[in-house]
Design a protein around this motif. Structure first.
Motif, PDB file in Angstrom:
ATOM      1  N   GLU A   1     -16.509  44.851  11.376  1.00 25.85           N
ATOM      2  CA  GLU A   1     -15.279  44.506  12.111  1.00 25.85           C
ATOM      3  C   GLU A   1     -15.472  43.298  13.026  1.00 25.85           C
ATOM      4  OE1 GLU A   1     -16.237  47.587  11.606  1.00 25.85           O
ATOM      5  OE2 GLU A   1     -14.509  48.503  10.611  1.00 25.85           O
TER       6      GLU A   1
ATOM      7  N   GLU B   1     -15.101  38.071  12.523  1.00 19.35           N
ATOM      8  CA  GLU B   1     -14.411  36.890  13.054  1.00 19.35           C
ATOM      9  C   GLU B   1     -15.062  36.427  14.354  1.00 19.35           C
ATOM     10  OE1 GLU B   1      -9.868  35.216  13.305  1.00 19.35           O
ATOM     11  OE2 GLU B   1     -10.180  37.358  13.578  1.00 19.35           O
TER      12      GLU B   1
ATOM     13  N   GLU C   1     -13.264  40.040  19.847  1.00 13.68           N
ATOM     14  CA  GLU C   1     -11.992  39.456  20.282  1.00 13.68           C
ATOM     15  C   GLU C   1     -12.210  38.454  21.419  1.00 13.68           C
ATOM     16  OE1 GLU C   1     -11.375  43.158  18.160  1.00 13.68           O
ATOM     17  OE2 GLU C   1     -12.584  42.701  19.939  1.00 13.68           O
TER      18      GLU C   1
ATOM     19  N   ASN D   1      -8.388  44.649   0.975  1.00 10.14           N
ATOM     20  CA  ASN D   1      -7.418  43.889   1.765  1.00 10.14           C
ATOM     21  C   ASN D   1      -7.488  44.185   3.258  1.00 10.14           C
ATOM     22  OD1 ASN D   1      -6.198  42.200  -0.112  1.00 10.14           O
ATOM     23  ND2 ASN D   1      -4.813  43.805  -0.833  1.00 10.14           N
ATOM     24  N   ASN D   2      -8.603  44.789   3.733  1.00 14.34           N
ATOM     25  CA  ASN D   2      -8.676  44.990   5.181  1.00 14.34           C
ATOM     26  C   ASN D   2      -8.918  43.638   5.874  1.00 14.34           C
ATOM     27  OD1 ASN D   2     -11.504  44.434   5.371  1.00 14.34           O
ATOM     28  ND2 ASN D   2     -12.012  46.553   4.917  1.00 14.34           N
ATOM     29  N   GLU D   3      -8.719  43.616   7.169  1.00 13.48           N
ATOM     30  CA  GLU D   3      -8.751  42.339   7.897  1.00 13.48           C
ATOM     31  C   GLU D   3     -10.109  41.656   7.796  1.00 13.48           C
ATOM     32  OE1 GLU D   3      -7.708  40.473  12.311  1.00 13.48           O
ATOM     33  OE2 GLU D   3      -7.852  42.639  12.035  1.00 13.48           O
ATOM     34  N   ARG D   4     -11.198  42.439   7.960  1.00 14.36           N
ATOM     35  CA  ARG D   4     -12.516  41.803   7.951  1.00 14.36           C
ATOM     36  C   ARG D   4     -12.845  41.222   6.581  1.00 14.36           C
ATOM     37  NH1 ARG D   4     -13.739  47.468   8.117  1.00 14.36           N
ATOM     38  NH2 ARG D   4     -15.000  48.132   6.325  1.00 14.36           N
TER      39      ARG D   4
ATOM     40  N   ARG E   1     -10.651  40.060   4.394  1.00 10.30           N
ATOM     41  CA  ARG E   1      -9.846  38.843   4.240  1.00 10.30           C
ATOM     42  C   ARG E   1     -10.478  37.676   5.005  1.00 10.30           C
ATOM     43  NH1 ARG E   1      -4.603  38.970   2.439  1.00 10.30           N
ATOM     44  NH2 ARG E   1      -3.703  40.989   1.908  1.00 10.30           N
ATOM     45  N   ILE E   2     -10.942  37.956   6.235  1.00  8.01           N
ATOM     46  CA  ILE E   2     -11.587  36.910   7.041  1.00  8.01           C
ATOM     47  C   ILE E   2     -12.848  36.412   6.344  1.00  8.01           C
ATOM     48  CG2 ILE E   2     -12.818  36.465   9.210  1.00  8.01           C
ATOM     49  CD1 ILE E   2     -10.843  38.499  10.516  1.00  8.01           C
TER      50      ILE E   2
END
Length: 492
Positions: A442, A445, A420, A223-226, A228-229
């Protein structure tokens, strides 16, 4: 009692390739390779059911898991003749994720687990101090980042452990990590421990505490952000969960008769039927994928280790015939002995997908219906329509630097030194080129948002190259004439 742990290698294999939903792709294929007689380090897989339970029950494990994990470690001890936590002959393990659907680099890995301040001394007596401290500094960096959450200290997107390594290399006048002595690596261990302490964390000295911390971190990484993306970009269900693979370490960093590599049974960029890959001597697997050093093409291994190269060609033939598709393999050579650490269906460009499908029909591996079903019109066919530079204009252009063509087509855009920034520019309607030393999971995105990706390090099997091929992104990697200064925010 529910079976949560499945053994593989070392004379016993519980799973198979058909069990991907339960064992994840990595665990299922490790079991399958062991059954095929391919050399695989012994290990065990904790099922995806445990991951779902862990997440749904507030990071708690189901009853009975602890005893099964202990039996799994006992299996590794018997297979290797080493003992987990022993001062003189320690068993070290890797802890890796493995979802039912391949998600390269999106979840977490910890290598050399089982070392501490005392065990590293015993390992140094057995194998030599340089190897022992090299293994320990890798563990501290991975455990510190993945389990303890020690991240970028300065806000420039720079890993603090990488920064400490680069600073020490500069102090010692070392071109790469291979130029550092045992004393240098012991100093690096001290600096890594300081980084962890500065972050208010403590590296556990108990190997069992390390193991459970790593298992929990890998489950949490689903479930880490990367991750999920990545699942959103690739339409992967959120409910699958990941398995955890605990495996006896084999070491590619024991010297010049050891190494590690990644290879494809066919060229993932063009689809040509040739063995394609890269390797590094005296290195561990993460070095190749992360682009720490620019690796050598696999063909050179035939000259440096002809017997190992012949074994790899035999494994290539066996795996492709067995799975009837192009495979992406990870291997380690420990003092001249070959081990396979992974096989999976290889990511490929749209160009390669069409060629591989057609040629596999001609070779009798698949039929025409299956060949058509393997081509994704939304993703792979669209890559065939990628823009390219006008040849006449390209001939007039000044060449600033050269790298390896990892993704299809051509692109222009504003320079973005962080993921970012690439995302921000894309939201503003401005095309961006993501420029990094090397990309990491990381950055996913930013890689998806950018028009193109440029890295100064890494090869055709690095993270940047693998992801670029999969998502059809223009990419040039290993452009070693490029200097990227994150702090000054400039390139030259």
């Amino acid at each position: 009692m529910t079976k949560f742990v499945y053994l593989f290698g070392g004379g016993r294999t519980d799973g198979s390739a058909e069990m991907k939903e339960l064992l994840g792709g990595k665990g299922a294929n490790l079991a399958e390779m062991a059954s095929l007689g391919i050399p695989v380090p012994p290990g065990f897989t904790i099922t995806t059911e445990v991951c779902r339970y862990y997440i749904e029950h507030g990071n708690q494990y189901p009853a009975g898991l602890e005893d099964q994990v202990k039996e799994g470690i006992k299996h590794l001890e018997e297979a290797t003749g080493r003992v987990f936590g022993d001062l003189k002959n320690p068993l070290l393990v890797s802890v890796r994720s493995g979802a039912p659907v391949s998600m390269p680099g999106m979840m977490d890995t910890i290598l050399n687990l089982g070392l501490n301040d005392e065990l590293v001394k015993g390992l140094a007596e057995k194998t030599g101090p340089r190897f022992a401290y090299d293994a320990y500094r890798r563990l501290l960096a991975m455990y510190g980042s993945v389990v303890l959450g020690v991240k970028d200290e300065g806000g420039a997107g720079v890993d603090p452990f990488d920064a400490a390594m680069e600073a020490l290399k500069e102090e010692r006048g070392a071109a790469s990590d291979l130029d550092l002595t045992a004393e240098d690596l012991a100093e690096l261990v001290r600096r890594y421990e300081e980084i962890i302490e500065r972050a208010g964390k403590k590296f556990p000295q108990d190997p069992w505490e390390q193991l459970w911390g790593a298992i929990g971190a890998v489950f949490s990484s689903w479930n880490n952000e990367r991750a999920r993306i990545y699942r959103r970009l690739n339409r992967i269900p959120e409910t699958l969960g990941t398995a955890v693979n605990v495996q006896a370490m084999v070491f590619g960093n024991l010297g010049e008769r050891s190494g590690t590599g990644v290879a494809f049974t066919r060229d993932p960029a063009t689809g040509e039927n040739r063995f394609y890959g890269e390797y590094l001597l005296n290195a561990q697997g993460e070095d190749v994928v992360a682009g720490i050093r620019t690796p050598k093409p696999i063909e050179e291994l035939e000259r440096e280790m002809p017997e190992v190269y012949r074994q790899l060609l035999a494994v290539r033939e066996k795996l492709e015939r067995h799975y009837r598709d192009m495979q992406d393999i990870e291997f380690t050579i420990e003092e001249g002995r070959l081990y396979l650490l992974q096989t999976r269906t290889g990511k490929r460009t749209g160009f390669a997908a069409v060629r591989i499908a057609v040629e596999m029909v001609e070779e009798g591996l698949i039929d025409e219906k299956e060949a058509i079903l393997r081509i994704d019109p939304a993703e792979q066919l669209s890559q065939l329509l990628q823009p390219i530079f006008d040849p006449k204009e390209k001939a007039k252009a000044e060449v600033l630097a050269k790298g390896l063509p990892a993704g299809p087509g051509a692109a222009t855009g504003m320079i973005a030194l962080t993921a970012e920034t690439a995302v921000k520019l894309a939201k503003e309607g401005q095309p961006a080129i993501l420029v990094r030393h090397e990309t990491s999971p990381e950055d996913i995105e930013g890689m998806a948002a950018a028009k193109g990706i440029l890295t100064s390090r890494g090869g055709m099997t690095s993270h940047a190259a693998v992801v670029a091929r999969q998502i059809g992104k223009v990419a040039v990697v290993g452009c070693d004439g490029l200097n990227v200064d994150y702090e000054r925010r400039e390139i030259s």
